[in-house]
Design a protein around this motif. Structure first.
Motif, PDB file in Angstrom:
ATOM      1  N   ILE A 144       0.799  -1.083   0.096  1.00 28.35           N
ATOM      2  CA  ILE A 144      -0.068   0.109  -0.092  1.00 28.35           C
ATOM      3  C   ILE A 144       1.079   1.309   0.091  1.00 28.35           C
ATOM      4  N   ALA A 145       1.943   1.141   0.516  1.00 30.97           N
ATOM      5  CA  ALA A 145       2.741   2.456   0.544  1.00 30.97           C
ATOM      6  C   ALA A 145       3.461   2.665  -0.661  1.00 30.97           C
ATOM      7  N   PHE A 146       3.664   1.561  -1.447  1.00 35.91           N
ATOM      8  CA  PHE A 146       4.376   1.830  -2.993  1.00 35.91           C
ATOM      9  C   PHE A 146       3.188   2.316  -3.535  1.00 35.91           C
ATOM     10  N   ALA A 147       2.067   1.719  -3.394  1.00 35.78           N
ATOM     11  CA  ALA A 147       0.844   2.398  -4.158  1.00 35.78           C
ATOM     12  C   ALA A 147       0.397   3.716  -4.109  1.00 35.78           C
ATOM     13  N   ASP A 148       0.570   4.020  -2.790  1.00 34.07           N
ATOM     14  CA  ASP A 148       0.382   5.516  -2.500  1.00 34.07           C
ATOM     15  C   ASP A 148       1.282   6.381  -3.171  1.00 34.07           C
ATOM     16  N   ARG A 149       2.858   5.917  -3.306  1.00 34.67           N
ATOM     17  CA  ARG A 149       3.926   6.931  -3.846  1.00 34.67           C
ATOM     18  C   ARG A 149       3.414   6.833  -5.642  1.00 34.67           C
ATOM     19  N   VAL A 150       3.301   5.628  -6.235  1.00 32.72           N
ATOM     20  CA  VAL A 150       2.669   5.463  -7.437  1.00 32.72           C
ATOM     21  C   VAL A 150       1.684   6.452  -7.631  1.00 32.72           C
ATOM     22  N   GLY A 151       0.460   6.125  -6.627  1.00 33.59           N
ATOM     23  CA  GLY A 151      -0.591   6.834  -7.190  1.00 33.59           C
ATOM     24  C   GLY A 151      -0.505   8.222  -7.095  1.00 33.59           C
ATOM     25  N   SER A 152       0.358   8.950  -6.077  1.00 27.76           N
ATOM     26  CA  SER A 152       0.640  10.236  -6.240  1.00 27.76           C
ATOM     27  C   SER A 152       0.941  10.579  -7.386  1.00 27.76           C
ATOM     28  N   VAL A 153       2.315  10.015  -7.996  1.00 26.97           N
ATOM     29  CA  VAL A 153       2.605  10.555  -9.265  1.00 26.97           C
ATOM     30  C   VAL A 153       1.672  10.422 -10.478  1.00 26.97           C
ATOM     31  N   VAL A 154       1.139   9.127 -10.441  1.00 23.10           N
ATOM     32  CA  VAL A 154      -0.017   8.985 -11.639  1.00 23.10           C
ATOM     33  C   VAL A 154      -1.231  10.120 -11.361  1.00 23.10           C
ATOM     34  N   ALA A 173      -7.286  11.860  -6.410  1.00 22.84           N
ATOM     35  CA  ALA A 173      -7.853  10.865  -5.542  1.00 22.84           C
ATOM     36  C   ALA A 173      -8.123   9.794  -6.186  1.00 22.84           C
ATOM     37  N   ALA A 174      -9.096   9.908  -7.041  1.00 24.99           N
ATOM     38  CA  ALA A 174      -9.488   8.836  -8.000  1.00 24.99           C
ATOM     39  C   ALA A 174      -8.552   7.925  -8.735  1.00 24.99           C
ATOM     40  N   SER A 175      -7.608   8.409  -9.098  1.00 18.63           N
ATOM     41  CA  SER A 175      -6.533   7.764  -9.796  1.00 18.63           C
ATOM     42  C   SER A 175      -5.609   7.215  -8.768  1.00 18.63           C
ATOM     43  N   GLY A 176      -5.679   7.637  -7.616  1.00 16.21           N
ATOM     44  CA  GLY A 176      -4.615   6.936  -6.517  1.00 16.21           C
ATOM     45  C   GLY A 176      -5.338   5.819  -5.975  1.00 16.21           C
ATOM     46  N   LEU A 177      -6.649   5.668  -6.146  1.00 15.82           N
ATOM     47  CA  LEU A 177      -7.315   4.678  -5.754  1.00 15.82           C
ATOM     48  C   LEU A 177      -7.520   3.441  -6.610  1.00 15.82           C
ATOM     49  N   VAL A 178      -7.411   4.017  -7.732  1.00 16.48           N
ATOM     50  CA  VAL A 178      -7.373   3.058  -8.889  1.00 16.48           C
ATOM     51  C   VAL A 178      -5.920   2.154  -8.608  1.00 16.48           C
ATOM     52  N   VAL A 179      -5.108   2.954  -8.577  1.00 20.11           N
ATOM     53  CA  VAL A 179      -3.620   2.257  -8.434  1.00 20.11           C
ATOM     54  C   VAL A 179      -3.635   1.583  -7.078  1.00 20.11           C
ATOM     55  N   ALA A 180      -4.266   1.792  -6.138  1.00 20.11           N
ATOM     56  CA  ALA A 180      -4.363   1.077  -4.902  1.00 20.11           C
ATOM     57  C   ALA A 180      -4.964  -0.445  -5.175  1.00 20.11           C
ATOM     58  N   ALA A 181      -6.006  -0.271  -5.655  1.00 16.51           N
ATOM     59  CA  ALA A 181      -6.900  -1.420  -6.216  1.00 16.51           C
ATOM     60  C   ALA A 181      -6.179  -2.575  -7.255  1.00 16.51           C
ATOM     61  N   ILE A 182      -5.291  -2.066  -7.963  1.00 21.49           N
ATOM     62  CA  ILE A 182      -4.467  -2.689  -9.024  1.00 21.49           C
ATOM     63  C   ILE A 182      -3.294  -3.344  -8.090  1.00 21.49           C
ATOM     64  N   PHE A 183      -2.694  -2.539  -7.180  1.00 19.34           N
ATOM     65  CA  PHE A 183      -1.553  -3.297  -6.364  1.00 19.34           C
ATOM     66  C   PHE A 183      -2.137  -4.214  -5.478  1.00 19.34           C
ATOM     67  N   VAL A 184      -3.112  -4.079  -4.848  1.00 11.49           N
ATOM     68  CA  VAL A 184      -3.713  -5.285  -3.813  1.00 11.49           C
ATOM     69  C   VAL A 184      -4.370  -6.456  -4.671  1.00 11.49           C
ATOM     70  N   LEU A 185      -4.583  -6.215  -5.991  1.00  9.48           N
ATOM     71  CA  LEU A 185      -5.227  -7.326  -6.738  1.00  9.48           C
ATOM     72  C   LEU A 185      -4.121  -8.147  -7.600  1.00  9.48           C
ATOM     73  N   VAL A 186      -3.108  -7.153  -7.979  1.00 11.78           N
ATOM     74  CA  VAL A 186      -2.081  -7.704  -8.629  1.00 11.78           C
ATOM     75  C   VAL A 186      -0.864  -8.064  -8.045  1.00 11.78           C
ATOM     76  N   VAL A 187      -0.268  -7.232  -7.292  1.00  8.50           N
ATOM     77  CA  VAL A 187       0.965  -7.385  -6.625  1.00  8.50           C
ATOM     78  C   VAL A 187       0.898  -8.158  -5.256  1.00  8.50           C
ATOM     79  N   LEU A 188      -0.067  -8.014  -4.595  1.00 11.63           N
ATOM     80  CA  LEU A 188      -0.256  -8.386  -3.076  1.00 11.63           C
ATOM     81  C   LEU A 188      -0.524 -10.021  -3.208  1.00 11.63           C
ATOM     82  N   PRO A 189      -1.351 -10.657  -4.294  1.00  6.94           N
ATOM     83  CA  PRO A 189      -1.244 -12.082  -4.055  1.00  6.94           C
ATOM     84  C   PRO A 189      -0.177 -12.708  -4.499  1.00  6.94           C
TER      85      PRO A 189
END
Length: 668
Positions: free
Chosen positions: A192-202, A295-311
């Protein structure tokens, strides 16, 4: 498949982290909030004022008093003039001494193009220059529009790092308590921390593509949303993974089943929040639109990281990640035992009384909204002491209101006589003086109002003044700080009327698509709205009567309602998708009981994490963000412990199988 993706996921995390240093060059906090739409009358007046002599400048105000509160001497007045001369070489009006001889004022021109941290640096230099060389016993303060803007920008200096550190610490602590494992919490937190940083840039890139500039609060609120929602998604996935490990020995098979079961709820929840945030594109204030996109862009990145990177990372670590409480095959399933099963079963036995009592309690909390004032003045924005505020208070104590920050009227020079009479005949106007002419045939008047700045009386005078001058010249415009505050309040009211119904329509549409039921979405949205209004009432009462804030900020009700409805529906989706899964085999009553039993722990954990994360906004010194943290935090707790645990199970039991009609066979 998960095995092949495991190392790829690790590579994605490492590479994305390395790229952040190259991509995140801009600081969102460097921008000041813009609360007035570009087509507002005060904004048009500012644009026209640029054509007048000195129109590319704004005045900072130097206020000098004696530290002991005594009368100023002629030497003190001369020292004030010397201080102004040190601050700027440009000519200007002479030093003005108050009638009580206790304060002296001088104006210092500054470039109107300065904003954010650049403005903060310029004002800090002015303050240092004014103080250096001032005789002992004198106190100098810099206030006025530029000083307020600088202090707001300064409140975000280093704030993003502080906010991120505190947020990460809170999430880490709560994850440790939730999982009772010394290692498990690290995996979702890092993702989630990486998702936050990537989401901030995106998010910044997407906002820039739309021609929007994020203000100082945008990145902070976005980080809170990404950490809060991302943690919710991770908790749901890991909870289902743990549950499946009790059914199968092979952890990869359990993880595949968990992802397949949790992904629809995560995608639906994410889509709901993202679409709700994008409704801010309908808002009139540029800062609101920027927040919605980023914020919408950041949350899309968060969902992608949880579904693609976390598993894949969970698969790489295996069951030992849960040490010391490693799930065993054959353990009692959550759907049939535990404290949440007992609570849900108790609610289902007396659903009518429970529903009536709970709904009545929320209705009582809603009534607090009726006595909650809305609208903070410029001097009421800070929780901490700011020189712009103390200087303004000093100024107000010794000079007539509006003297140093006049309202500006711009009209056609051909109708100058009629406009002058219209201004002076307006009730609440103390004086009006011509302040220049532009090459385009316009005249500018400096108008002093009798009312306190940004007060209801000032707004009434601004409205009356606009009507008066337009009767003399239909093209006349009224600007200045009071006019800007009036336009900001009107824009906030307009945004509430437009955005809130759109949010509800989107949430309702998503629930209809997800549940394919006629009655369930209506019930769920109705309860969510009641809960959000109750949180606004309770949080507004606490903000004013418990924390001592003068009122809610104009933007607080809209943002709070948006976050409460969108994030509250997250938990609704987690619960009802599980209920929909259990109902065909066990019936409506047992289906909702089993759903609460299975999701009670994860919803409670997610709710506590999200409420705590929003409360972290209180580390920032602006009242509006503290209020947002209070209201949303309280609302999430209401959602967690009352709405999802008590009210929805009770209503589903009372309504019975009809709640799922026609999309689901609800009899066992």
């Amino acid at each position: 498949m998960i095995k092949r993706l495991a190392w790829l996921a690790v590579l994605v995390v490492v590479v994305s982290g390395a790229l952040l240093g190259l991509l995140s060059g801009s600081d969102a906090g460097s921008q000041s909030p813009v609360a007035v739409p570009a087509d507002a009358e005060s904004a048009r007046a500012d644009a026209l004022r640029a054509d007048f002599p000195g129109g590319d400048q704004v005045p900072a105000i130097l206020v000098v008093t004696r530290a002991d509160g005594g009368d100023l001497t002629m030497a003190d007045v001369d020292a004030t003039a010397d201080a102004r001369a040190r601050m700027t070489a440009e000519p200007g009006p002479p030093v003005v001494v108050s009638d009580d001889s206790k304060a002296a004022v001088a104006t210092v021109p500054m470039s109107a193009d300065l904003s954010g941290f650049g403005l903060n640096d310029a004002v800090r230099e002015l303050r240092a220059t004014a103080t250096n060389g001032l005789p002992p016993g004198l106190r100098a303060e810099i206030t006025g529009g530029p000083a307020f803007g600088a202090d707001i920008a300064n409140s975000f200096a280093g704030a993003n790092i502080t906010l991120l550190a505190v947020t990460a610490a809170v999430v880490a602590l709560l994850l440790i308590v939730t999982y009772r494992s010394p290692v498990l919490w690290l995996v979702p937190l890092l993702v989630i921390a990486f998702a936050d940083r990537v989401g901030s840039v995106v998010g910044t890139a997407v906002a820039s593509a739309f021609g929007l500039s994020p203000d100082g609060s945008t990145s902070g609120i976005t980080s809170v949303l990404v950490f809060g929602a991302g943690t919710n998604y991770a908790l749901l996935l890991i909870s289902r993974y743990r549950e499946e490990l009790g059914r199968t020995e092979r952890h990869r098979d359990a993880l595949v089943t968990a992802v397949r079961a949790a992904a629809p709820a995560i995608v639906a929840s994410n889509a709901t929040v993202v679409l709700a945030l994008l409704t801010l594109l309908l808002a009139s204030a540029p800062s609101n639109r920027s927040l919605g996109v980023q914020a919408a862009s950041g949350l899309v990145v968060a969902a992608i990281f949880v579904l693609v990177v976390l598993p894949p990372l969970l698969a790489l670590c295996g069951k030992r990640l849960f040490w010391p409480f490693i799930p065993r095959v054959g353990a009692a399933p959550l759907t049939e035992s535990g404290v949440w099963h007992r609570i849900a079963d108790s609610v289902a036995r007396r659903p009518g009384r429970v529903a009536v009592a709970s709904l009545a309690g929320l209705a009582v909390l809603c009534t607090a909204l009726l006595s909650t004032p809305i609208g903070l003045t410029q001097t009421e924005q800070f929780r901490v002491q700011a020189e712009s505020v103390t200087g303004y208070q000093t100024l107000s104590a010794h000079f007539p209101s509006g003297l140093t920050d006049p309202t500006r009227v711009i009209a056609s020079s051909a109708k100058a006589g009629a406009v002058q009479r219209a201004i002076t005949d307006t009730p609440g106007v103390v004086s009006a003086a011509p302040a220049g002419q532009s090459p385009t045939g316009l005249s500018l008047w400096s108008v002093v109002l009798k009312a306190e700045p940004a007060s209801d009386q000032a707004f009434e005078t601004i409205d009356a003044l606009r009507d008066s001058v337009r009767s003399a010249d239909a093209t006349a415009v009224v600007g200045g700080s009071d006019a800007q505050a009036r336009d900001a309040a009107a824009a906030a009211q307009r945004d509430r009327v437009v955005v809130i119904p759109t949010i509800l329509a989107i949430v309702l549409a998503v629930l209809y698509l997800l549940l394919r039921s006629v009655f369930a979405p209506l019930v769920l949205v109705g309860v969510t709205v009641l809960s959000a209004l109750a949180a606004l009432g309770l949080g507004g009462w606490a903000s004013v009567h418990l924390f001592g804030f003068p009122a809610l900020d104009n933007s607080t009700p809209l943002f709070a309602f948006l976050f409460l409805v969108a994030l509250g529906v997250d938990y609704t989706i987690f619960l009802v998708t599980r209920a929909r899964e259990e109902t065909p085999e066990h019936g409506t009553r047992q289906g909702i009981v089993r759903a609460v039993s299975a999701t009670g722990a994860v919803i409670t954990s997610a709710g506590v994490v999200l409420a705590a994360v929003f409360c972290v906004l209180g580390v920032l010194p602006l009242i509006v963000l503290t209020q947002l943290g209070i209201i949303v935090g309280l609302g999430i707790l209401l959602d967690t412990f009352v709405v999802r645990t008590v009210i929805i199970p009770a209503l589903f039991t009372v309504i019975g199988p009809r709640i799922w009609w026609p999309g689901l066979r609800a009899d066992p």
